[in-house]
Design a protein around this motif. Structure first.
Motif, mmCIF file in Angstrom:
data_model
loop_
_atom_site.group_PDB
_atom_site.id
_atom_site.type_symbol
_atom_site.label_atom_id
_atom_site.label_comp_id
_atom_site.label_asym_id
_atom_site.label_seq_id
_atom_site.Cartn_x
_atom_site.Cartn_y
_atom_site.Cartn_z
ATOM 1 N N ILE B 395 0.846 -1.202 0.000
ATOM 2 C CA ILE B 395 0.000 0.000 0.000
ATOM 3 C C ILE B 395 0.879 1.249 0.000
ATOM 4 O O ILE B 395 0.591 2.240 -0.684
ATOM 5 N N SER B 396 1.959 1.202 0.743
ATOM 6 C CA SER B 396 2.897 2.325 0.792
ATOM 7 C C SER B 396 3.426 2.634 -0.619
ATOM 8 O O SER B 396 3.495 3.792 -1.034
ATOM 9 N N ARG B 397 3.772 1.572 -1.337
ATOM 10 C CA ARG B 397 4.261 1.784 -2.713
ATOM 11 C C ARG B 397 3.150 2.319 -3.618
ATOM 12 O O ARG B 397 3.332 3.289 -4.341
ATOM 13 N N GLN B 398 1.975 1.676 -3.520
ATOM 14 C CA GLN B 398 0.851 2.092 -4.375
ATOM 15 C C GLN B 398 0.506 3.571 -4.203
ATOM 16 O O GLN B 398 0.273 4.285 -5.177
ATOM 17 N N GLN B 399 0.447 4.004 -2.962
ATOM 18 C CA GLN B 399 0.007 5.381 -2.692
ATOM 19 C C GLN B 399 1.174 6.356 -2.627
ATOM 20 O O GLN B 399 0.981 7.542 -2.358
ATOM 21 N N ARG B 400 2.373 5.851 -2.832
ATOM 22 C CA ARG B 400 3.566 6.698 -2.816
ATOM 23 C C ARG B 400 3.654 7.550 -1.529
ATOM 24 O O ARG B 400 3.837 8.763 -1.581
ATOM 25 N N VAL B 401 3.461 6.900 -0.410
ATOM 26 C CA VAL B 401 3.689 7.557 0.885
ATOM 27 C C VAL B 401 4.547 6.609 1.726
ATOM 28 O O VAL B 401 4.401 5.392 1.633
ATOM 29 N N ARG B 402 5.479 7.174 2.506
ATOM 30 C CA ARG B 402 6.285 6.324 3.370
ATOM 31 C C ARG B 402 5.476 5.948 4.616
ATOM 32 O O ARG B 402 4.720 6.782 5.138
ATOM 33 N N ILE B 403 5.637 4.733 5.068
ATOM 34 C CA ILE B 403 4.887 4.281 6.253
ATOM 35 C C ILE B 403 5.856 3.646 7.251
ATOM 36 O O ILE B 403 6.542 2.674 6.941
ATOM 37 N N ALA B 404 5.921 4.226 8.439
ATOM 38 C CA ALA B 404 6.693 3.632 9.535
ATOM 39 C C ALA B 404 5.739 2.788 10.370
ATOM 40 O O ALA B 404 4.591 3.179 10.579
ATOM 41 N N ASN B 405 6.206 1.645 10.830
ATOM 42 C CA ASN B 405 5.332 0.770 11.619
ATOM 43 C C ASN B 405 5.815 0.662 13.060
ATOM 44 O O ASN B 405 6.930 0.244 13.331
ATOM 45 N N VAL B 406 4.941 1.048 13.950
ATOM 46 C CA VAL B 406 5.189 0.949 15.393
ATOM 47 C C VAL B 406 3.997 0.192 15.924
ATOM 48 O O VAL B 406 2.877 0.580 15.627
ATOM 49 N N PHE B 407 4.218 -0.869 16.662
ATOM 50 C CA PHE B 407 2.991 -1.520 17.139
ATOM 51 C C PHE B 407 3.113 -2.349 18.392
ATOM 52 O O PHE B 407 4.176 -2.816 18.747
ATOM 53 N N HIS B 408 1.948 -2.449 19.036
ATOM 54 C CA HIS B 408 1.793 -3.370 20.148
ATOM 55 C C HIS B 408 1.644 -4.754 19.511
ATOM 56 O O HIS B 408 0.541 -5.244 19.290
ATOM 57 N N ALA B 409 2.781 -5.360 19.207
ATOM 58 C CA ALA B 409 2.764 -6.568 18.375
ATOM 59 C C ALA B 409 2.059 -7.727 19.072
ATOM 60 O O ALA B 409 1.363 -8.520 18.438
ATOM 61 N N GLY B 410 2.243 -7.831 20.368
ATOM 62 C CA GLY B 410 1.625 -8.933 21.103
ATOM 63 C C GLY B 410 0.112 -8.942 20.971
ATOM 64 O O GLY B 410 -0.529 -9.984 20.941
ATOM 65 N N ASP B 411 -0.477 -7.754 20.907
ATOM 66 C CA ASP B 411 -1.924 -7.605 20.717
ATOM 67 C C ASP B 411 -2.319 -7.619 19.257
ATOM 68 O O ASP B 411 -3.510 -7.511 18.953
#
Lengths: 512, 512
Positions: B395-411
């Protein structure tokens, strides 16, 4: 009599009423019960079209088994009982009953203690016991999907080999269904640490009272209102749950269980408060008083408690092996501070299981002490245990009924077992009055009139102990959205407005 | 212009609209802003009578601060802002606004990320920040009662010396209020093990949208419907919470924290799944990808991560000291199995705090990489992390926007940070589209469109990713019971029916 006539569904109501009256009068039940009631009536034929030939009961002797659940002080014969096998059949039945404006009641195993599955007259009982499949186990995401008639204990058994279990463990877990647990927001001895049903159900499929099917919740928290939470504990008044997604828990690495025997119940209840205050959260913290101990010692699994003790605490801690001995030491220290007579540590899994079996027979074993008894279900802040126990003793004297106390002490969830003999005129009424008075004490102590058994038919009037007219009206308005025609489990949970003045007089009476 | 006229509340609306338009046009704000708006209007006088002279804002330059919360893509100037000091004042204001049929919005610190406290035009903002008292601490029963404007972190600070804390810990916990947390059902890094706000709130005092005051819940589970659960996460649409009873937790005996640095994000996400599958339930299990790491390393608390790593896991276990080393060993083993490059164990409380500070600056630090960014908030089953991360990259490539991922991975709770430059035509729109497309992926993976930030104004249309018209209608019907006039926080949570067809086209678009 109209019993043998068959001319449409009004006749069924009439027939059932007549049968019910006859039954109450003690008429010859063989004569009446042997009759096939209304077998070719339009309604029965329509129900059969919904669920199939072998899935509808309509003979009197079949219906009698469905006249109440495990709360036996109120009874009424249902019009029919149907056994749908899937969501679509439930929806079909509900749509039919909507068209016919006939009320209906969802029912699991009928182990409920507040009359939540008891007819009030002329309902069709929708029994979910044939919807008893485990539909999915998803261990990586720690969840399972079950049908509502799936037995509580079976889920733990199904995943035990993989090291998991389902946490809510009502004493009836060998018999009760998870659908029923959802209806009543059932608890259990191990809910102190792990929470009650609402903490373990994350999604439901629901047939709305109008017959439409919706899915609420699911794997994760969903946006919008927490309607799953609303459904859990709604006692079948908001629809019929036909699939339930639950959390599975990893079995704890280790468990330690101790029994602490006290001369005085007051000391035991102070120990309860201090154990929690010490920062220990036991998996379970149960208490029984003298009379309850006397009962369980006459039951199927006696432990050998000394006859003269005032109370016993059953305390279980679980978790990582390495930390448990230290927690047990702290618990023993607290008990010693409160003059415990004796502390025993379970020295084997067999011993532990025996102690639990003993505890779980408590309700039934009270039957060895008294021909009849009522189980009450109040909640109080655990710091107020000693004073509330004193008030319960006072109520017992006032109403001249014996009361055994068994409770999830850690949660402050009391289960007074109020004994009476229904053959002695007035005793049943005094027992009911004592129960209501105890609930008033709980409410006044900042607690609640039910911890895990629900309101049902039994405690509708006691809702006023906790709620104002306005607060009850808000709740009823919520019910009416889901259940606008009032056909879905009528007469449960809420006091009827007509009874308001009468109830308030009753409150005055029990408050004396 | 009508700005300087003062003739009743309609004028205020008109004035505010004009001001708002002028503001949007970029007119000279000094000229407009410096004007005292409508100071002697009937409404302002009435509000002053409700809450006192120094508790009403009505000048344009004062109102501008309340045009949105921390979701800044939609804005509107409120009509006035009031600061009640107690429940009775809140009720008084609400009753007044009901009489006048003027909409209103409860607001805490305005840290919400979905526009839940953002006006849609002409509302009176009811700010709860002066209701910021800790009313009661009851350690024996492990609970506290707070006013809604009480800051989340202050509660933990107030009871820390006695060994307790309040579990839900949103990243904004130094600023956000517990009232706001209730509105949004806020989570936080440590909610994996301990649950979100709804698991820690047991009662509320609520001013209903009609101005009546009710108390729901309390110390223990109450009978009837779980209306406390319904209120939590209802985003201010069911009334205004004015007192909150929360659970307090005992501090764990010990804590261990590890950082695991991976070359590949896919390996890290498989490790997440396997850690939970191994039966370990960490207190927190956080993940950041390359771009997020790049951001936090430019933030206030750099940790010194190598520049070329693909992902970092921050894993914390807590509980009884004796069991923790073993859990850490298992976690390290799982990470090694998934080709971890390096594992670090925090060797002091200072180091641990620094790691957490670094993680908690992630949202803000993304500002060092991009002039603008959007924080999204989706949830997925954690077993599907690897494939969903791949879709996010697509999706980041398709929409030409950079996306950083930060997450509560366990949840499985993702927080993609979607960067854009609002000065570049079309970029904001593509960022919004990317966010919506990510939520669609989450919904399709069996997840949700919000884990902890709420729906608010932002994600009303995305409700269709999860709910049918019927399911949304049931939820709106519930809202209408509490909020029949729709005055209480209008325009939040639900798509407007008029937008339905348009929204469904939009869904098709993001699903491509």
């Amino acid at each position: 009599m109209g019993v043998y006539q068959h001319n449409g569904h009004e006749q069924v109501v009439h027939t059932v009423q007549l049968l019910d009256e006859a039954y109450r009068r003690g008429d010859d039940q063989k004569r009446i019960g042997g009759t096939q009631v209304d077998t070719d009536s339009e309604l029965i034929r329509q129900l059969v079209r919904c669920v199939g030939e072998n899935s509808v009961l309509h003979r009197y002797e079949e219906l009698v088994s469905y006249e109440c659940d495990a709360y036996t002080l109120q009874k009424a014969i249902p019009r029919a009982v149907v056994f749908p096998k899937n969501t679509e059949e439930v929806a079909r039945v509900v749509r039919l009953l909507n068209e016919r404006k006939i009320p209906f009641i969802p029912r699991g195993s009928g182990t409920g203690l507040s009359g939540g599955a008891t007819p009030t007259g002329g309902e069709v009982v929708i029994s979910l016991v044939r919807m008893n499949q485990l539909l999915q186990v998803d261990l990586p995401n720690r969840r399972a999907v079950v049908q509502p008639g799936y037995i509580n204990l079976h889920l733990t058994q199904a995943v035990a080999d993989q090291g998991y279990y389902y946490a809510p463990d009502p004493s009836s877990q060998q018999a009760c269904t998870i659908g029923g647990n959802v209806g009543e927001n059932a608890g259990g001895a191990h809910c102190l640490k792990y929470g009650v049903t609402t903490n373990h159900v994350i999604g439901v499929k629901l047939v709305l009272p109008n017959g439409e099917i919706v899915e609420l919740g699911g794997l994760t928290d969903t946006p919008g209102y927490d309607l799953v939470g609303l459904i859990i504990g709604s006692e079948g008044t908001l629809g019929i749950v036909t699939e339930i997604t639950v959390r599975l828990m990893k079995q704890p690495e280790s468990v330690r269980t101790v029994l602490a025997l006290f001369d005085e119940a007051a000391d035991a209840s102070e120990a309860v408060s201090d154990i929690i205050a010490a920062g220990i959260l036991p998996a379970a913290l149960e208490m029984m008083d003298t009379l309850a101990i006397k009962a369980v010692e006459k039951g199927t699994f006696p432990v050998g408690y000394p006859e003269d003790i005032g109370a016993v605490l059953l305390v279980e801690v679980d978790g990582v092996e390495a930390g448990l001995d230290d927690q047990i030491k702290q618990i023993v220290d607290v008990c010693r501070k409160h003059r415990v007579r004796e502390v025993r540590l379970a020295d084997s899994e067999e011993e532990r299981k025996r102690w639990w079996a003993n505890r779980k027979t408590a309700f039934g074993a009270v039957g060895t002490l008294s021909p009849d008894y009522l189980v009450q279900d109040g909640v109080i802040p655990r710091s107020r245990l000693p004073e509330v126990l004193a008030r319960v003793a006072e109520i017992s004297r006032q109403q001249r009924v014996r009361i055994a106390n068994v409770f999830h002490a850690g949660d402050g969830n009391l289960h007074p077992l109020i004994m009476f003999d229904s053959r002695v005129p007035g005793e049943e009424e005094r027992a009911v009055l004592a129960g209501s008075a105890i609930l008033k004490v709980c409410a006044d102590a900042g607690g609640s009139i039910t911890g895990e058994h629900g309101v049902g038919l039994e405690k509708r009037d006691e809702m006023y102990y906790l709620f104002t007219d306005e607060e009850i009206a808000v709740q009823m308005a919520v019910r009416d959205i889901f259940n606008p025609g009032g056909l879905c489990n009528p007469g449960k949970m809420f006091p009827s407005p007509a009874r308001c003045a009468e109830v308030k007089r009753h409150i005055k009476q029990v408050s004396k």
